[in-house]
Enzyme design. Sequence first.
Site, PDB file in Angstrom:
ATOM      1  N   ARG A   1     -22.987  84.375   9.316  1.00  0.00           N
ATOM      2  CA  ARG A   1     -21.588  84.053   9.028  1.00  0.00           C
ATOM      3  C   ARG A   1     -21.437  83.775   7.540  1.00  0.00           C
ATOM      4  NH1 ARG A   1     -20.475  79.508  10.493  1.00  0.00           N
ATOM      5  NH2 ARG A   1     -22.303  78.824  11.652  1.00  0.00           N
TER       6      ARG A   1
ATOM      7  N   TYR B   1     -21.467  91.454  11.461  1.00  0.00           N
ATOM      8  CA  TYR B   1     -22.288  90.381  12.029  1.00  0.00           C
ATOM      9  C   TYR B   1     -21.514  89.652  13.140  1.00  0.00           C
ATOM     10  CZ  TYR B   1     -24.491  85.998  12.879  1.00  0.00           C
ATOM     11  OH  TYR B   1     -25.045  84.942  13.536  1.00  0.00           O
TER      12      TYR B   1
ATOM     13  N   LYS C   1     -16.368  82.676  17.511  1.00  0.00           N
ATOM     14  CA  LYS C   1     -16.018  81.579  16.599  1.00  0.00           C
ATOM     15  C   LYS C   1     -14.544  81.653  16.159  1.00  0.00           C
ATOM     16  CE  LYS C   1     -20.291  80.155  16.551  1.00  0.00           C
ATOM     17  NZ  LYS C   1     -20.684  78.956  17.293  1.00  0.00           N
TER      18      LYS C   1
ATOM     19  N   HIS D   1     -17.241  73.087  19.972  1.00  0.00           N
ATOM     20  CA  HIS D   1     -18.535  73.760  19.756  1.00  0.00           C
ATOM     21  C   HIS D   1     -19.586  73.023  20.598  1.00  0.00           C
ATOM     22  CE1 HIS D   1     -21.638  75.203  16.504  1.00  0.00           C
ATOM     23  NE2 HIS D   1     -21.571  76.043  17.499  1.00  0.00           N
TER      24      HIS D   1
ATOM     25  N   SER E   1     -25.089  74.013  14.339  1.00  0.00           N
ATOM     26  CA  SER E   1     -25.816  75.255  14.570  1.00  0.00           C
ATOM     27  C   SER E   1     -27.310  75.013  14.350  1.00  0.00           C
ATOM     28  CB  SER E   1     -25.345  76.333  13.582  1.00  0.00           C
ATOM     29  OG  SER E   1     -23.958  76.478  13.678  1.00  0.00           O
TER      30      SER E   1
ATOM     31  N   CYS F   1     -29.555  73.470  16.187  1.00  0.00           N
ATOM     32  CA  CYS F   1     -30.127  72.177  16.610  1.00  0.00           C
ATOM     33  C   CYS F   1     -30.544  72.223  18.072  1.00  0.00           C
ATOM     34  CB  CYS F   1     -29.133  71.044  16.387  1.00  0.00           C
ATOM     35  SG  CYS F   1     -29.095  70.443  14.693  1.00  0.00           S
TER      36      CYS F   1
ATOM     37  N   ASP G   1     -22.568  77.360  23.968  1.00  0.00           N
ATOM     38  CA  ASP G   1     -22.040  77.291  22.597  1.00  0.00           C
ATOM     39  C   ASP G   1     -20.610  76.751  22.504  1.00  0.00           C
ATOM     40  OD1 ASP G   1     -22.513  77.790  19.807  1.00  0.00           O
ATOM     41  OD2 ASP G   1     -21.193  79.535  19.919  1.00  0.00           O
TER      42      ASP G   1
ATOM     43  N   ARG H   1     -30.828  87.915  16.492  1.00  0.00           N
ATOM     44  CA  ARG H   1     -30.132  87.458  17.710  1.00  0.00           C
ATOM     45  C   ARG H   1     -30.420  88.316  18.927  1.00  0.00           C
ATOM     46  NH1 ARG H   1     -26.423  82.894  17.115  1.00  0.00           N
ATOM     47  NH2 ARG H   1     -26.609  82.378  14.913  1.00  0.00           N
TER      48      ARG H   1
HETATM   49  C1  OXD Z   1     -23.416  79.243  15.228  1.00  0.00           C
HETATM   50  C2  OXD Z   1     -23.559  80.276  16.268  1.00  0.00           C
HETATM   51  O1  OXD Z   1     -23.590  79.554  14.049  1.00  0.00           O
HETATM   52  O2  OXD Z   1     -23.446  79.909  17.447  1.00  0.00           O
HETATM   53  O3  OXD Z   1     -23.116  78.102  15.571  1.00  0.00           O
HETATM   54  O4  OXD Z   1     -23.761  81.451  15.940  1.00  0.00           O
HETATM   55 MN    MN Z   2     -22.580  77.990  17.643  1.00  0.00          MN
END
Ligand code: OXD
Ligand code: MN
Length: 597
Positions: free
Chosen positions: A71, A199, A208, A228, A250, A252, A279, A377
């Site tokens: 991102r 991406y 998002k 989130h 993100s 964690c 998520d 990913r």
């Molecule tokens: C983030 C994702 O960056 O879920 O939080 O991709």
């Molecule tokens: Mn996320």
Amino acid sequence: MANCNHSKLKAWVDEVSAICTPDQVYWVDGSEEERVRLEKRAIARGLIIPLDQDKHPGCFYSRSNPNDVARTEHLTFICTDRMEDAGPTNNWMSPEDGYARATEFFKGSMKGRTLYVIPFSMGPVGSPFSKIGVELTDSLYVVLNMRIMTRVGAAVLAKLGSDGEFTKCLHSRSDVREDHRLIMHFPQDNTIWSVGSAYGGNALLGKKCLALRIASWQARREGWLAEHMLILGVEHPGGKVEYITAAFPSACGKTNLAMLIPPEGLKAKGYRIWTVGDDIAWLRVGPDGRLWACNPEAGFFGVAPGTNSKSNPNAIKTVRKNTIFTNVLLGDDLTVWWEDGEGAPPASGVAWDGKPWKPGLKDKDGKPVVGAHANSRFTAPAGQCPSIAPNWEDPKGVPISAIIFGGRRERLAPLVMEALDWNHGVYLGATVASERTAAQVGKLGEVRRDPMAMLPFCGYNMGDYFGHWIAMGSKAKNPPKIFHVNWFRKGADGKFLWPGYGENLRVLEWVLARARGEGKAEKTPIGYLPAKGAIDLTGLKVDSGTMDSLLEVKPEEWTAELEGVKAFFDKFGARLPKALWDQYEGLRERLKAKVAA
Ligand code: OXD
Ligand code: MN
């Protein structure tokens, strides 16, 4: 054209076609027959590579432009009439400037390509939680990923009818140049424009962009929450299931926690974890005054490196079939591999950046060269997860007993604490922070605030967002209890004190007991902490000294922390709700009394 009698949608497709000038327009119907056809097309164009179909049935490999692997927050904007409505934590542009600047990049960007029209639903089609979007994109990779991450096609179009509301999501990969890249949100127009990136977080606009940034704006207006957060169910011995949502910044471990497998000791007691989402959670007040949550997504877009059968066995099983792998290592034997993953790497392959790779490869300075990008990913259907909850698509959602916030703190924050009440819980969420590690640019140990893990995802002024959270506490007559956890506290030797992974269920056990009004706790200035022995450590090698360190509260350190909180709150000026300043003052007073005692 598909069976569409929505005149506004058709007019918008025409309008976009006139700007982007695609060679043709294709309406995605979501059928299985279409999936096969589009996959063949993507293979023929070199956009995806089929993996060894015996080892990885239905799986594909994709490599993105090396400049387009994450991102791009500095190119992400909230475009509102007034700058203060975007707030101090977002990049802002006026809608006029936003449309004008992005139009320059969209002009002619689809020449020689197909414009795909993807009607999609965030949330089960027809659920009262759900929102419909339509993404127009020139990226077949996006189409294939959206088919996994959302519900797409004819059923959504039917639901939309002739005049249903939808988020207009326009995307073009264009020439994938960073200086031609913009991720624009126009919440007043229910519109997203994203150009110059393919991406996931920038291009799969349901995730998002819609489900957090636009949805958070709508949620405030309509009286719900777009967060989130993962959603999981804990099945207790005896079969009762209670649900938790948890927000972590993100990287964690949200996906790992959502798919947790109980360690032997707890499994023997009869515990089981059910995954609802990893998520994003949309939360609404139910008729019983509780908060009910729904996962608006239909798949997982998870980080591959670090995923293995110790950290997340369920994820490893989930990605065995029908998965798209992006920017991992592609073995010459058409298998995939990533660092800290599963099994031995292939003898040779091609790394995420398209260069040849072999195990043990070093760069000219003798440093190991990774095969998979750190943000590589997997995109996999949620229904394939062995721990997916049987009711994960229930249109009415699941009732939430506890909300957990957490950051990554080497010191200060205890393993777990319970908020004194809802507003104190909002304070805990608003002050979530992580310390910088050596892996990040900047001063080591410096604290970065990531309120509710929403810093990059809140679509409006975060001061107003905190106010909305406060208001939701009164709207819900039976709100969940709020907690804060920290899996990352370290001892004097620099080692993690808590083993993490499946053992985190021991903490969840205490959390849920507290939510039911059970479980022993001690009141401290910062919140309720587990009383000695209240967390079941049977079968775990964590001695009582370590447990004391994990739960230690140092009032002087917390008093010093208040300075950073004040500087952060000050950014929001008059938009910061008074209720949060009251919490800040209350904590200061309680700490003062403790130090004086
Ligand atoms: C983030 C994702 O960056 O879920 O939080 O991709
Ligand atoms: Mn996320």
